[in-house]
Design a protein around this motif. Sequence first.
Motif, PDB file in Angstrom:
ATOM      1  N   ALA A  46       2.177  -0.891  -7.829  1.00  0.00           N
ATOM      2  CA  ALA A  46       3.219  -1.101  -8.835  1.00  0.00           C
ATOM      3  C   ALA A  46       4.252  -2.094  -8.322  1.00  0.00           C
ATOM      4  O   ALA A  46       4.712  -2.979  -9.066  1.00  0.00           O
ATOM      5  N   TRP A  47       4.628  -1.981  -7.052  1.00  0.00           N
ATOM      6  CA  TRP A  47       5.593  -2.920  -6.479  1.00  0.00           C
ATOM      7  C   TRP A  47       5.019  -4.334  -6.424  1.00  0.00           C
ATOM      8  O   TRP A  47       5.712  -5.307  -6.744  1.00  0.00           O
ATOM      9  N   LEU A  48       3.763  -4.461  -6.045  1.00  0.00           N
ATOM     10  CA  LEU A  48       3.129  -5.779  -6.004  1.00  0.00           C
ATOM     11  C   LEU A  48       3.071  -6.412  -7.389  1.00  0.00           C
ATOM     12  O   LEU A  48       3.091  -7.646  -7.516  1.00  0.00           O
ATOM     13  N   ALA A  49       3.012  -5.561  -8.425  1.00  0.00           N
ATOM     14  CA  ALA A  49       2.977  -6.063  -9.800  1.00  0.00           C
ATOM     15  C   ALA A  49       4.366  -6.272 -10.378  1.00  0.00           C
ATOM     16  O   ALA A  49       4.505  -6.635 -11.557  1.00  0.00           O
ATOM     17  N   GLY A  50       5.412  -6.023  -9.567  1.00  0.00           N
ATOM     18  CA  GLY A  50       6.773  -6.239 -10.034  1.00  0.00           C
ATOM     19  C   GLY A  50       7.400  -5.050 -10.714  1.00  0.00           C
ATOM     20  O   GLY A  50       8.494  -5.170 -11.290  1.00  0.00           O
ATOM     21  N   ARG A  51       6.752  -3.903 -10.668  1.00  0.00           N
ATOM     22  CA  ARG A  51       7.298  -2.702 -11.296  1.00  0.00           C
ATOM     23  C   ARG A  51       7.919  -1.796 -10.236  1.00  0.00           C
ATOM     24  O   ARG A  51       7.676  -1.942  -9.045  1.00  0.00           O
ATOM     25  N   SER A  52       8.706  -0.829 -10.692  1.00  0.00           N
ATOM     26  CA  SER A  52       9.334   0.112  -9.771  1.00  0.00           C
ATOM     27  C   SER A  52       8.341   1.194  -9.365  1.00  0.00           C
ATOM     28  O   SER A  52       7.740   1.843 -10.229  1.00  0.00           O
TER      29      SER A  52
ATOM     30  N   VAL B 165       6.446   2.592   0.600  1.00  0.00           N
ATOM     31  CA  VAL B 165       5.860   1.618  -0.327  1.00  0.00           C
ATOM     32  C   VAL B 165       5.289   0.441   0.450  1.00  0.00           C
ATOM     33  O   VAL B 165       4.135   0.040   0.249  1.00  0.00           O
ATOM     34  N   LEU B 166       6.101  -0.108   1.351  1.00  0.00           N
ATOM     35  CA  LEU B 166       5.634  -1.253   2.132  1.00  0.00           C
ATOM     36  C   LEU B 166       4.525  -0.858   3.101  1.00  0.00           C
ATOM     37  O   LEU B 166       3.615  -1.649   3.364  1.00  0.00           O
ATOM     38  N   ALA B 167       4.598   0.365   3.625  1.00  0.00           N
ATOM     39  CA  ALA B 167       3.553   0.819   4.544  1.00  0.00           C
ATOM     40  C   ALA B 167       2.204   0.945   3.856  1.00  0.00           C
ATOM     41  O   ALA B 167       1.154   0.824   4.503  1.00  0.00           O
ATOM     42  N   ALA B 168       2.221   1.174   2.547  1.00  0.00           N
ATOM     43  CA  ALA B 168       0.969   1.345   1.806  1.00  0.00           C
ATOM     44  C   ALA B 168       0.405   0.034   1.281  1.00  0.00           C
ATOM     45  O   ALA B 168      -0.708   0.013   0.749  1.00  0.00           O
ATOM     46  N   VAL B 169       1.158  -1.065   1.427  1.00  0.00           N
ATOM     47  CA  VAL B 169       0.695  -2.347   0.894  1.00  0.00           C
ATOM     48  C   VAL B 169      -0.645  -2.790   1.490  1.00  0.00           C
ATOM     49  O   VAL B 169      -1.528  -3.245   0.755  1.00  0.00           O
ATOM     50  N   PRO B 170      -0.839  -2.699   2.827  1.00  0.00           N
ATOM     51  CA  PRO B 170      -2.142  -3.127   3.356  1.00  0.00           C
ATOM     52  C   PRO B 170      -3.324  -2.415   2.705  1.00  0.00           C
ATOM     53  O   PRO B 170      -4.334  -3.057   2.394  1.00  0.00           O
ATOM     54  N   GLN B 171      -3.197  -1.108   2.475  1.00  0.00           N
ATOM     55  CA  GLN B 171      -4.301  -0.401   1.829  1.00  0.00           C
ATOM     56  C   GLN B 171      -4.447  -0.819   0.371  1.00  0.00           C
ATOM     57  O   GLN B 171      -5.559  -0.899  -0.156  1.00  0.00           O
ATOM     58  N   ALA B 172      -3.317  -1.090  -0.283  1.00  0.00           N
ATOM     59  CA  ALA B 172      -3.376  -1.517  -1.681  1.00  0.00           C
ATOM     60  C   ALA B 172      -4.102  -2.851  -1.832  1.00  0.00           C
ATOM     61  O   ALA B 172      -4.687  -3.133  -2.885  1.00  0.00           O
ATOM     62  N   LEU B 173      -4.078  -3.666  -0.787  1.00  0.00           N
ATOM     63  CA  LEU B 173      -4.728  -4.970  -0.839  1.00  0.00           C
ATOM     64  C   LEU B 173      -6.192  -4.920  -0.407  1.00  0.00           C
ATOM     65  O   LEU B 173      -6.921  -5.879  -0.618  1.00  0.00           O
ATOM     66  N   LEU B 174      -6.587  -3.812   0.214  1.00  0.00           N
ATOM     67  CA  LEU B 174      -7.970  -3.691   0.679  1.00  0.00           C
ATOM     68  C   LEU B 174      -8.916  -3.396  -0.482  1.00  0.00           C
ATOM     69  O   LEU B 174      -8.548  -2.690  -1.421  1.00  0.00           O
ATOM     70  N   PRO B 175     -10.134  -3.904  -0.427  1.00  0.00           N
ATOM     71  CA  PRO B 175     -11.128  -3.523  -1.439  1.00  0.00           C
ATOM     72  C   PRO B 175     -11.403  -2.021  -1.357  1.00  0.00           C
ATOM     73  O   PRO B 175     -11.391  -1.430  -0.268  1.00  0.00           O
TER      74      PRO B 175
END
Length: 278
Positions: A55-61, A75-85
Amino acid sequence: MNTGKTAVSGWLSRPAGRHVWWVLAVVLAAGVVRVGLKVPDGGMDNAIVVRAAKAWLAGRSPYADRHFLYLPGAVLAAVPQALLPASVARFLVPAGVTAGLVAGWACALRIHGVAWRSRFAAYGLLALALGFAPFGHLVQLGNWTVASAALLPCALLLVCRERWVAAGLVVGAAVAVKPLLAPVVLLFVFARRRRALGAAVGVPAGVSVAAALVLPDPAGFFTRTLPFLLRGDDSFVRLYEASPSAVLGRLGVPQAGATLVAGCAAAAGVWCAWRRWG
């Protein structure tokens, strides 16, 4: 009787055979593969955090989801997993959780002076992997509680070695990801370790402020999440997971009285901890 105990202790303290470590590695790897094949979405708790990061990567809260109950740093700690296939994350996440639990077990062993290569270390970890339900649940859910499970024994090991500031940094890092270890800061208060206390409080505070600066709704944790945690008036939160004031409120106790009772219970817990420390 003492002779028997000594013999058992001596047997457990000896180095484990290579075949034992191979069996342990196979059991741990099998658990990772099973979860990767069975739980493609990464589990309930893990999926909530990953959705917040997406949601944060998409600009939402991320706090638009009232069930996201973490500090902004998560939120930032979960970004790497959010970017993984998804095909990679479904195996990498349970592998990471398993590694965290193994690291926590290793630190716990050293607190008590048990060698990492001993039979007790190997058979104990094998028993946890095969017969301890919370171990399997953490791996299956990708639960971020693993940060606390790994870092709490690490912090206590540092305390045992009189490295208080380092222990404070470790506790602070765990709280920044998931505030499960927040009560552990009482340890530094009771021990009158001001620098360690500052580290334990400063790390999550600094990480949260830095993360909040890049979130579209930086106050969401206080305006949405914190009130939800205090009330617990949602079917998502089971009665045994809700706060004491929420439970008493559901039982018909007036809100003011429920809050007072919950506050007194918390104060009693702190007093008991202080007495135990003394």
